[in-house]
Design an enzyme around this catalytic site. Structure first.
Site, PDB file in Angstrom:
ATOM      1  N   GLU A  47       0.865  -1.174   0.000  1.00  0.00           N
ATOM      2  CA  GLU A  47       0.000   0.000   0.000  1.00  0.00           C
ATOM      3  C   GLU A  47       0.912   1.238   0.000  1.00  0.00           C
ATOM      4  O   GLU A  47       1.991   1.214   0.578  1.00  0.00           O
ATOM      5  CB  GLU A  47      -0.858  -0.054   1.273  1.00  0.00           C
ATOM      6  CG  GLU A  47      -1.768   1.126   1.521  1.00  0.00           C
ATOM      7  CD  GLU A  47      -2.431   1.026   2.890  1.00  0.00           C
ATOM      8  OE1 GLU A  47      -3.567   1.487   3.027  1.00  0.00           O
ATOM      9  OE2 GLU A  47      -1.802   0.488   3.837  1.00  0.00           O
ATOM     10  N   LYS A 131      -9.589   0.660  -1.637  1.00  0.00           N
ATOM     11  CA  LYS A 131      -9.746   0.211  -0.250  1.00  0.00           C
ATOM     12  C   LYS A 131     -11.134   0.544   0.279  1.00  0.00           C
ATOM     13  O   LYS A 131     -11.604   1.673   0.168  1.00  0.00           O
ATOM     14  CB  LYS A 131      -8.667   0.872   0.612  1.00  0.00           C
ATOM     15  CG  LYS A 131      -8.627   0.402   2.062  1.00  0.00           C
ATOM     16  CD  LYS A 131      -7.411   1.011   2.751  1.00  0.00           C
ATOM     17  CE  LYS A 131      -7.233   0.529   4.163  1.00  0.00           C
ATOM     18  NZ  LYS A 131      -5.996   1.080   4.769  1.00  0.00           N
ATOM     19  N   CYS A 188      -4.581  -3.488   3.092  1.00  0.00           N
ATOM     20  CA  CYS A 188      -4.342  -3.271   4.527  1.00  0.00           C
ATOM     21  C   CYS A 188      -5.514  -3.712   5.404  1.00  0.00           C
ATOM     22  O   CYS A 188      -5.750  -4.889   5.583  1.00  0.00           O
ATOM     23  CB  CYS A 188      -3.984  -1.803   4.757  1.00  0.00           C
ATOM     24  SG  CYS A 188      -3.140  -1.515   6.340  1.00  0.00           S
TER      25      CYS A 188
END
Length: 340
Positions: A47, A131, A188
């Site tokens: 990321e 995300k 993440c």
């Protein structure tokens, strides 16, 4: 028929707030060159690969803007870092999954894309993902530069592309006429939420690609006990990282490649490592040995996904969707009533 593939996690060590992008790019190019030299076919990067993890800082509008890749960035000038990176990967014949902060007229989001080599001057984006589960707060815990803030909710919006798996046709060259690998991406905090994994599992995913920046010490974010030491916090963060990846790889019968941005940023902000390649049985096949730039390589056979998908986790045979309505019909916790 075996479906062999050589894959790699490209772990990236510490990057400070002021680290020049040219310096970061040279390190990333080195990792690409190492992958090509070892005949790797797919490389997964973290990321926010091209910058420090800036959501930990409380930044002004002018300063903040320099950390995003802008809409249409790949069509930009030759000095564009992401463009240079993607073109170099394309010349080496590598498929790469890479994460960065994206700004468009419609949304600012944390994005991952899989870029696949082609004969075109600019390798195309085969698929992209934004995300979904943004942690942290909108307001900073403190404006003290030593505070580990988590301001993703301030700097980004939740991803709007869902959990869409896709095929990567360039990765099946060695075993036609078998079908192309089915790939999924998470970023993440998304790896902690089983819902996204299951959405990919229901599409037959065979390779999950996950990049992250996970802090080893953030008492303001966690609401941790004052007795928790930095060492204990680091151990907990690593344990939870491996727990969710190994468990969800197993319950969705998929390989998983995780890639960390790790190290000690600005001599203060510690990020865990945990870059690894995990089998559909949840076993770690290869993992990092350092907390710096490192390429973690493993040979996998995608047909190893088949037993789990056909037996223990044969969704068509065993799932009972009539019992799962609460998962999509309810957002927060609703406790059962007390008995009279």
């Amino acid at each position: 028929m075996p479906r062999p593939l050589r894959v790699a996690s490209a772990q990236v060590g510490h990057i400070d707030l002021t680290t020049p992008r040219s310096s970061i790019l040279s390190r990333l190019i080195s990792l690409l060159d190492q992958a090509a030299a070892q005949s790797v076919q797919l490389v997964v990067f973290p990321e926010t690969t091209f910058t420090t993890f800036f959501p930990r800082y409380f930044l002004g509008e002018a300063e903040l803007g320099s950390y995003y890749e802008r809409d249409g960035f790949l069509e930009g000038g030759e000095n564009n870092v992401l463009r240079t990176f993607v073109c170099h990967a394309g010349k080496l014949g590598l498929d790469v999954v890479v994460g960065y902060a994206e700004s468009t007229p419609d949304i600012e989001a944390l994005r991952k894309g899989l870029y696949t080599p082609s004969s075109a001057p600019l390798p195309p984006v085969l698929s992209k993902y934004r995300k979904v589960h943004l942690p942290g707060t909108y307001e900073p815990f403190s404006t003290d530069p030593k505070t580990t803030n988590q301001l993703e909710k301030r700097y980004f919006r939740p991803g709007d592309l869902g959990f869409e798996a896709f095929r990567a046709p360039g990765l099946k060259a060695k075993w036609p006429p078998a079908q192309s690998p089915i790939v999924g991406m998470l970023i993440c905090n998304d790896r902690r939420w089983a819902e996204g994994w299951r959405c990919y599992g229901l599409q037959g995913v065979e390779i999950m690609c996950i990049g992250y920046n996970t802090t080893a010490w953030a008492p303001e974010l966690w609401g941790s006990s004052p007795d928790l030491t930095r060492e204990q916090a680091r151990e907990d963060a690593m344990f939870h990282h491996k727990l969710v990846v190994q468990a969800n790889a197993y319950t969705n019968s998929t390989f998983c490649i995780t890639s960390a941005r790790t190290g000690l940023d600005d001599n203060h902000f510690e990020l865990i490592s945990g870059s690894m390649i995990v089998s559909p049985q949840g076993r770690i096949l290869a993992e990092n040995k350092t907390s710096s730039d490192e390429l973690i390589v493993a040979d996998v056979d995608l047909d190893e996904c088949k037993p789990g998908k056909a037996k223990t986790f044969c969704f068509e045979r065993h799932r009972r969707v009539e019992c799962y309505g609460r998962i999509v019909g309810q957002r927060g916790v609703v406790e059962p009533p007390e008995e009279a």
